[in-house]
Write an enzyme that holds these catalytic residues in place. Structure first.
Site, PDB file in Angstrom:
ATOM      1  N   SER A 158     -10.302   5.095 -26.345  1.00 18.90           N
ATOM      2  CA  SER A 158     -10.191   4.599 -27.720  1.00 18.90           C
ATOM      3  C   SER A 158     -11.240   5.246 -28.610  1.00 18.90           C
ATOM      4  O   SER A 158     -11.310   6.475 -28.705  1.00 18.90           O
ATOM      5  CB  SER A 158     -10.288   3.068 -27.722  1.00 18.90           C
ATOM      6  OG  SER A 158      -9.919   2.530 -28.956  1.00 18.90           O
ATOM      7  N   ASP A 254       1.405   2.128 -29.467  1.00 23.16           N
ATOM      8  CA  ASP A 254      -0.001   2.192 -29.850  1.00 23.16           C
ATOM      9  C   ASP A 254      -0.092   2.886 -31.212  1.00 23.16           C
ATOM     10  O   ASP A 254       0.516   3.945 -31.398  1.00 23.16           O
ATOM     11  CB  ASP A 254      -0.758   3.005 -28.788  1.00 23.16           C
ATOM     12  CG  ASP A 254      -2.260   3.036 -28.992  1.00 23.16           C
ATOM     13  OD1 ASP A 254      -2.739   2.643 -30.071  1.00 23.16           O
ATOM     14  OD2 ASP A 254      -2.959   3.478 -28.060  1.00 23.16           O
ATOM     15  N   HIS A 284      -2.098  -0.310 -26.527  1.00 23.15           N
ATOM     16  CA  HIS A 284      -3.418   0.305 -26.536  1.00 23.15           C
ATOM     17  C   HIS A 284      -4.305  -0.286 -25.435  1.00 23.15           C
ATOM     18  O   HIS A 284      -4.294  -1.494 -25.182  1.00 23.15           O
ATOM     19  CB  HIS A 284      -4.068   0.070 -27.904  1.00 23.15           C
ATOM     20  CG  HIS A 284      -5.334   0.824 -28.120  1.00 23.15           C
ATOM     21  ND1 HIS A 284      -5.366   2.186 -28.340  1.00 23.15           N
ATOM     22  CD2 HIS A 284      -6.632   0.411 -28.152  1.00 23.15           C
ATOM     23  CE1 HIS A 284      -6.608   2.576 -28.514  1.00 23.15           C
ATOM     24  NE2 HIS A 284      -7.404   1.519 -28.390  1.00 23.15           N
TER      25      HIS A 284
END
Length: 312
Positions: A158, A254, A284
């Protein structure tokens, strides 16, 4: 939005009794604590791993770090410097402990996880600076850490993947210094302008809906002009030539899924080997829920094996 995997739907139903509170409605400490509680979804920690906490002394600050090695491993190992996700505002060594243990054991390499400075207390470019300077520190202290100096990768998930990719590219611009042999990116955020179509397509995606993504970026990049800079987003760099080869794991559902596709394509266009694995029906950071999502476990194994191959 594409159909969620049945295991994800089941998980969301189980979590619906305590829906998440938007981060802008609670103190930052509360938001961070809520993130730490999600570690229960990661599954039991791998005990076949040795772990030691230590500090990385950089000018004006001390970063906490954690060194993982497969249990019983001897001699110098290839290593991965890892930066946790959390939208630049949360995440810790503990929140990603299970993931780092699995990567080390499954990949047969050492992992050095680094806790960089978080927003909103520390804004751009503090985390970027911490990432690249921490990698250089690890390379310079490779002998002390029993690492192979010429077999170091940089990785993250991320927001941490953005820091990893920025570090991988940034090191190439510093002639004569240590270089990353590979880069590993898990559900990477790579364009903080949020210009990619997946941001709109998956605006209501679980675990990272668009409003939360926008809020997190605003905390670390309070000045909108910084979000337009090549130093902020790896995908904004005019050229990726000379970057290290990459393995990228992404999730279909996502808001940043197009970031992964775009970056992989740009690496290939620049003559850099890039391997992209997108998992269908996944949200995600699904790999952090490997205790309840089969695809999460598969993603970790794929990532560890592919990253290990790049290091060897």
């Amino acid at each position: 939005m594409t159909t969620l995997d049945p295991q994800v739907s089941k998980l969301l139903a189980a979590l619906s009794e305590t829906p998440p509170v938007p981060p802008w409605e609670v103190p930052i400490a509360t938001f961070r604590s809520a993130g730490e509680r999600l570690t229960a979804l990661a599954g039991a920690p791998n005990t076949r791993c040795d772990m030691q906490d230590f500090g990385i002394r950089l000018p004006g600050r001390l970063l906490q770090a954690r060194h993982y090695r497969p249990q019983g491993a001897t001699g110098s190992l290839a290593g991965v410097v890892y930066f946790h996700g959390g939208g630049f505002v949360r995440g810790s060594l503990d929140s990603h402990d299970r993931l780092c243990r699995e990567l080390s054991v499954r990949g047969g390499f050492a992992v050095v996880a680094v806790a960089y400075r978080l927003a909103p207390e520390h804004v751009f470019p503090h985390a970027h600076d911490d990432a690249i300077e921490a990698f250089r520190w690890v390379a310079e202290h490779a002998d002390e850490l029993t690492l192979e100096r010429d077999a170091l990768a940089v990785a993250g998930d991320s927001a941490g993947a953005l820091l990893a990719a920025s570090t991988a590219v940034g090191l190439r611009e510093r002639a004569g210094g240590p270089q990353a042999r590979a880069q590993g990116l898990l559900c990477p955020v790579l364009d903080v302008t949020l210009a990619n179509e997946s941001v709109a397509r998956n605006a209501d995606a679980p675990f990272l809906p668009r409003p939360v993504l926008e809020w997190c970026i605003e905390q670390y990049f309070p000045d909108p002009r910084d979000r337009q800079s090549a130093g902020a987003s790896p995908s904004m760099r005019p050229s990726l030539a000379g970057a290290p080869p990459a393995v990228i794991i992404s999730a279909e559902i996502d808001p940043v899924s197009d970031d992964a596709r775009q970056f992989a394509a740009r690496l290939e266009d620049a003559g850099v080997s890039s391997e992209l694995h997108e998992f269908p029906g996944m949200p995600h950071s699904f790999f952090l829920m490997a205790g309840v999502l089969d695809h999460g476990e598969r993603a970790i194994l794929t990532f560890a094996e592919k990253l290990s191959a790049l290091l060897r």
